[in-house]
Design an enzyme around this catalytic site. Structure first.
Site, PDB file in Angstrom:
ATOM      1  N   GLY A  89      68.996 -28.197  31.979  1.00  0.00           N
ATOM      2  CA  GLY A  89      68.860 -28.137  33.430  1.00  0.00           C
ATOM      3  C   GLY A  89      70.130 -27.606  34.054  1.00  0.00           C
ATOM      4  N   CYS A 116      70.897 -29.710  25.557  1.00  0.00           N
ATOM      5  CA  CYS A 116      71.829 -29.319  26.608  1.00  0.00           C
ATOM      6  C   CYS A 116      71.979 -30.450  27.645  1.00  0.00           C
ATOM      7  CB  CYS A 116      71.395 -28.000  27.230  1.00  0.00           C
ATOM      8  SG  CYS A 116      72.695 -27.166  28.174  1.00  0.00           S
ATOM      9  N   TYR A 117      71.497 -30.267  28.855  1.00  0.00           N
ATOM     10  CA  TYR A 117      71.587 -31.316  29.874  1.00  0.00           C
ATOM     11  C   TYR A 117      70.921 -32.596  29.386  1.00  0.00           C
ATOM     12  CZ  TYR A 117      71.120 -33.584  34.465  1.00  0.00           C
ATOM     13  OH  TYR A 117      71.185 -34.466  35.531  1.00  0.00           O
ATOM     14  N   HIS A 210      70.561 -24.262  22.444  1.00  0.00           N
ATOM     15  CA  HIS A 210      69.122 -24.161  22.741  1.00  0.00           C
ATOM     16  C   HIS A 210      68.360 -23.651  21.520  1.00  0.00           C
ATOM     17  CE1 HIS A 210      69.242 -24.889  27.132  1.00  0.00           C
ATOM     18  NE2 HIS A 210      70.480 -24.439  27.006  1.00  0.00           N
ATOM     19  N   GLU A 212      65.252 -23.438  21.219  1.00  0.00           N
ATOM     20  CA  GLU A 212      63.974 -22.834  21.604  1.00  0.00           C
ATOM     21  C   GLU A 212      64.056 -21.334  21.836  1.00  0.00           C
ATOM     22  OE1 GLU A 212      65.762 -24.454  25.529  1.00  0.00           O
ATOM     23  OE2 GLU A 212      65.824 -24.868  23.374  1.00  0.00           O
ATOM     24  N   SER A 265      34.619 -14.257  35.096  1.00  0.00           N
ATOM     25  CA  SER A 265      35.207 -12.990  35.541  1.00  0.00           C
ATOM     26  C   SER A 265      35.003 -11.881  34.529  1.00  0.00           C
ATOM     27  CB  SER A 265      36.709 -13.177  35.776  1.00  0.00           C
ATOM     28  OG  SER A 265      37.385 -13.375  34.545  1.00  0.00           O
ATOM     29  N   GLY A 266      34.724 -12.257  33.278  1.00  0.00           N
ATOM     30  CA  GLY A 266      34.606 -11.274  32.213  1.00  0.00           C
ATOM     31  C   GLY A 266      35.824 -11.237  31.318  1.00  0.00           C
ATOM     32  N   GLY A 267      36.913 -11.899  31.734  1.00  0.00           N
ATOM     33  CA  GLY A 267      38.118 -11.953  30.922  1.00  0.00           C
ATOM     34  C   GLY A 267      37.993 -12.968  29.806  1.00  0.00           C
ATOM     35  N   VAL A 268      38.971 -12.968  28.904  1.00  0.00           N
ATOM     36  CA  VAL A 268      38.904 -13.855  27.748  1.00  0.00           C
ATOM     37  C   VAL A 268      38.951 -15.318  28.170  1.00  0.00           C
ATOM     38  CG1 VAL A 268      41.410 -13.712  27.377  1.00  0.00           C
ATOM     39  CG2 VAL A 268      39.920 -14.388  25.495  1.00  0.00           C
ATOM     40  N   ASP A 269      39.695 -15.651  29.220  1.00  0.00           N
ATOM     41  CA  ASP A 269      39.835 -17.053  29.618  1.00  0.00           C
ATOM     42  C   ASP A 269      38.492 -17.635  30.070  1.00  0.00           C
ATOM     43  OD1 ASP A 269      42.511 -16.483  29.178  1.00  0.00           O
ATOM     44  OD2 ASP A 269      42.909 -16.119  31.293  1.00  0.00           O
ATOM     45  N   SER A 270      37.857 -16.977  31.024  1.00  0.00           N
ATOM     46  CA  SER A 270      36.578 -17.494  31.515  1.00  0.00           C
ATOM     47  C   SER A 270      35.493 -17.377  30.456  1.00  0.00           C
ATOM     48  CB  SER A 270      36.154 -16.777  32.799  1.00  0.00           C
ATOM     49  OG  SER A 270      35.940 -15.400  32.579  1.00  0.00           O
ATOM     50  N   LYS A 411      47.976 -18.334  26.515  1.00  0.00           N
ATOM     51  CA  LYS A 411      47.042 -17.225  26.312  1.00  0.00           C
ATOM     52  C   LYS A 411      46.748 -16.976  24.833  1.00  0.00           C
ATOM     53  CE  LYS A 411      45.654 -14.439  28.976  1.00  0.00           C
ATOM     54  NZ  LYS A 411      44.381 -14.302  29.712  1.00  0.00           N
TER      55      LYS A 411
END
Length: 557
Positions: A89, A116-117, A210, A212, A265-270, A411
Site C-alpha cells: 500500500g 511490503c506494507y 513483491h 506477484e 451480448s454474444g461475447g464469451v462472458d454472456s 477473463k
C-alpha cells in the site's frame, strides 16, 4: 450454498409497469459465495499490485478473493480461508489515518503472509520497529537468503526481486527470524509464529519485495510455497470443479420453478453465463439480445445466427437502437454514458420479464475485473477506474435479482470454463467488446453519423488483423478503432480537408487487468491506414495507440 451466501433485505421504492413506486424487498449481497473447497483471502491496503497477487494465486489453482482491509470479520469468515495475504500500500504505518491491521487476522489461527506494507503492519503490531529508510528501494534488487524457510525451498540464492518501498523494518518482532536481506533492506523477509491465549501457533511471514510481479524471479514459486506448504492448499480450483459447483448453486438459488432472463451480448462472458444457467434450469431460461444501436458492423446478424439459429437457444431479439441513441444525445461524460446504458438495459429486461410473467432473475456475464474497476463495496480499497455498465451502472431500484456466475472469475478463467463446457473456439476466443459498445469508442457525443464512421473504420481494423492471422492470446488479444473528437488538416485530391482523426488500438493480454500494446507489422498498419482514409468518408488521419495498461486502460473511455 447460494451464489451470494449472505445478504440483507431492504425495502426500497421500485418502478411498477406504469412507473409509479411500489415497496419491494430486495437482497443486497454483503459477502460473496465460496465456489471452492479451499480459499485464500487477500486483504487490500491500496497497492497497485493487489490484483496481480490474485492472478498469481488463481494461477496456482487456489481460489482467492480481494477484500478491503476494513472488511467486516463476518465477510471474511464466510470464505473460510486457509490463509491470509496482506497486500502492499502507499501509506506509512505511522501516518495519521493509515490503514491498520485488523485484530481478527492474528486471532483467526490461519497462516499470514504480509507483502511490503502488509509485512510492515505485522512487524509493528508484533513489536518490531519500522523506520523511514535513508535509502529508498524502487526497482530491481537482490535478496540474499540468510536462513532456511519453506517460502524459499529449493530456490536460488540470491534472488532477483522487485522492491517498491520508502519505509523498512529496522528490527523484526521478538522471536522472529530474518530470512532474507538486501543491500538497503535489513529485513527483506521475516518468519515467525503468533499464538493467542489457548490457540495453536500459526505461521506469520513477511516479504518486503513483491513476489506477484514478473520482475521478481521465482515469485510464483514463493507464493505457491505459501499456499501449498504453509496453508495446506491442494489446488482444487479447476474449471470442472467450478462448473459442477456453480450449476448446483444456480439450481438451489432459482428453485425448481424459478425462471430467468439472460442478458446475452454474444461475447464469451454472456455466452458462458448463459450456458451454465441453461444447464442448470433448461427451458426456464430465456436469453434476450438487445440491439442498442452501438454494435459493430454485422454484429447483430452474427449473434442471432450463432446463438438462435445454430445453438438453438431460446432467444428474444429487441431492436432498441432509436431508444438508446435518444438517451445518449449530447452526452459527453463517459461515466454518464455507462450509467445511462446500464439503466436502459435493465429497463428493457424488466419490461420483457413482465411480458413473460413470473421471471425473477436476471443473468449477467459480469467478471471480477468489472467489479474491481468499478470500486464496489466489495473492493472499496481500490480506486474507481471506470464504472462498468453492468456493475456501477445498474439502477438502485431494479426489480430483477441478479445471477452472476462469473462474478469472481478473470477473463482467462472464463475462457477455460467455456472450453470445458464445449463452446466453440469461435465463441471462446471472441475478442472482448465493452457492454456500452461503440458509445465508449466514440469519444464525446454519440450520434448515428459518427457511429457510421466508426463502424466502417473498425470493420477495416478487424478485417486486416484477421487477414494477417495475428489474433490470439499470445499475439493480438483485442483490437479496434476509436473515433476521436479531433479534426486535422489534410490534403486529398489537391484540396484541403479538415476531417476526423481515427485511433487504432491493439493489445496483448491474458485477463484484461494488465495489457501491452501489440507490435503490429508495419505492413498491416499501412494497409489499415490506407484503407481507412480511402474508404471511410470524413477521415483523413489515422494514429496508433502505443500505451500499455497501466498507465492507460484498454478502452479510451
Amino acid at each position: 450454498m447460494s451464489l451470494q451466501a449472505s445478504g440483507e433485505s431492504k425495502t426500497i421504492a421500485l418502478r411498477d409497469t406504469e412507473g409509479s413506486p411500489q415497496a419491494v424487498s430486495v437482497e443486497r449481497p454483503l459477502v460473496p459465495h465460496v465456489p471452492a473447497a479451499e480459499a485464500v483471502v487477500i486483504l487490500d491496503f491500496g497497492s497497485q499490485f493487489t490484483r496481480l497477487i490474485a492472478r498469481r494465486v488463481r494461477e496456482a489453482r487456489v481460489y482467492c478473493e480481494i477484500l478491503p482491509h476494513n472488511a467486516p470479520f463476518e465477510a471474511v469468515l464466510a470464505l473460510n480461508p486457509r490463509g491470509f495475504i496482506l497486500s502492499g500500500g502507499p501509506a506509512s504505518v505511522y501516518d495519521l489515518g493509515a490503514p491498520q491491521l485488523p485484530e481478527y487476522i492474528l486471532e483467526s489461527g490461519r497462516p499470514i503472509l504480509g507483502i511490503c506494507y502488509g509485512m510492515q503492519l505485522l512487524a509493528r503490531r508484533l513489536g518490531g520497529e519500522v523506520q523511514y529508510a535513508d535509502r529508498r528501494e524502487y526497482g530491481q534488487a537482490y535478496a540474499e537468503l540468510v536462513a532456511t524457510s519453506p517460502l524459499f525451498r529449493d530456490l536460488p540464492n540470491p534472488l532477483s526481486v522487485w522492491m517498491s518501498h520508502g519505509d523498512h523494518i529496522a528490527l523484526p518482532p521478538p522471536g522472529f527470524s530474518v530470512i532474507a536481506q538486501s543491500a538497503n533492506t535489513p529485513v527483506a523477509a521475516m518468519s515467525g509464529y503468533y499464538s493467542s491465549a489457548g490457540a495453536k501457533k500459526v505461521p506469520v511471514l513477511g516479504l518486503q519485495f513483491h513476489p506477484e510481479v514478473n520482475n521478481t524471479d521465482q515469485g510464483e514459486e514463493i507464493l505457491q510455497r505459501f499456499l501449498y506448504d504453509i496453508c495446506g492448499c491442494q489446488g482444487d480450483w479447476t474449471p470442472e470443479h467450478f462448473i459442477t459447483t456453480t450449476i448446483q448453486e444456480i439450481q438451489d438459488k432459482v428453485g425448481k420453478e424459478g425462471r430467468a432472463l439472460c442478458a446475452l451480448s454474444g461475447g464469451v462472458d454472456s455466452a458462458v453465463a448463459a450456458t451454465l444457467v441453461n444447464q442448470a434450469i433448461g427451458k426456464r431460461l430465456t436469453c434476450v439480445f438487445v440491439n442498442n444501436g452501438l454494435l459493430r458492423q454485422g454484429e447483430a446478424e452474427s449473434v442471432l445466427e450463432t446463438f438462435r439459429d445454430r445453438l438453438g437457444l431460446n432467444l428474444i431479439y429487441i431492436d432498441a437502437r432509436e431508444r438508446f441513441l435518444q438517451k445518449l444525445e449530447n452526452v459527453i461524460d463517459p461515466e454518464e454514458k455507462r450509467k445511462l446504458i446500464g439503466n436502459e438495459f435493465i429497463w428493457l429486461f424488466e419490461q420483457e420479464a413482465r411480458k413473460l410473467g413470473k421471471v425473477k432473475w436476471l443473468v449477467q456475464g459480469t467478471l471480477y475485473p468489472d467489479v474491481i474497476e468499478s470500486a464496489t463495496p466489495e473492493t472499496s480499497s481500490a480506486s474507481r477506474i471506470k464504472t462498468h455498465h453492468n456493475v456501477g451502472g445498474l439502477p438502485p431500484d431494479m426489480e430483477l435479482k441478479l445471477i452472476e456466475p462469473l462474478r469472481y472469475l478473470f477473463k482467462d478463467e472464463v475462457r477455460q470454463v467455456g472450453a470445458e463446457l464445449g463452446l466453440s473456439p469461435e465463441i471462446v476466443w471472441r475478442q472482448p467488446f465493452p457492454g456500452p459498445g461503440l458509445a465508449v469508442r466514440v469519444i464525446g457525443a454519440v450520434s448515428e453519423e459518427r457511429l457510421v464512421v466508426l463502424r466502417a473504420a473498425d470493420a477495416i481494423v478487424r478485417e486486416e488483423i484477421s487477414n494477417a492471422q495475428l489474433e490470439g492470446e499470445a499475439a493480438v488479444w483485442q483490437y479496434f478503432a476509436v473515433l476521436t473528437p479531433l479534426q486535422s488538416v489534410g490534403v486529398m485530391g489537391d484540396g484541403r480537408t479538415y476531417s476526423n482523426v481515427v485511433a487504432v488500438r491493439a493489445v496483448s493480454s491474458k485477463d484484461g487487468m494488465t495489457a501491452d500494446w501489440s507490435r503490429l507489422p508495419y505492413e498491416t498498419l499501412s494497409r489499415i491506414s490506407n484503407r481507412i482514409v480511402n474508404e471511410v468518408p470524413g477521415v483523413n488521419r489515422v494514429v496508433y495507440d502505443i500505451t500499455s495498461k497501466p498507465p492507460a486502460t484498454i478502452e479510451w473511455e
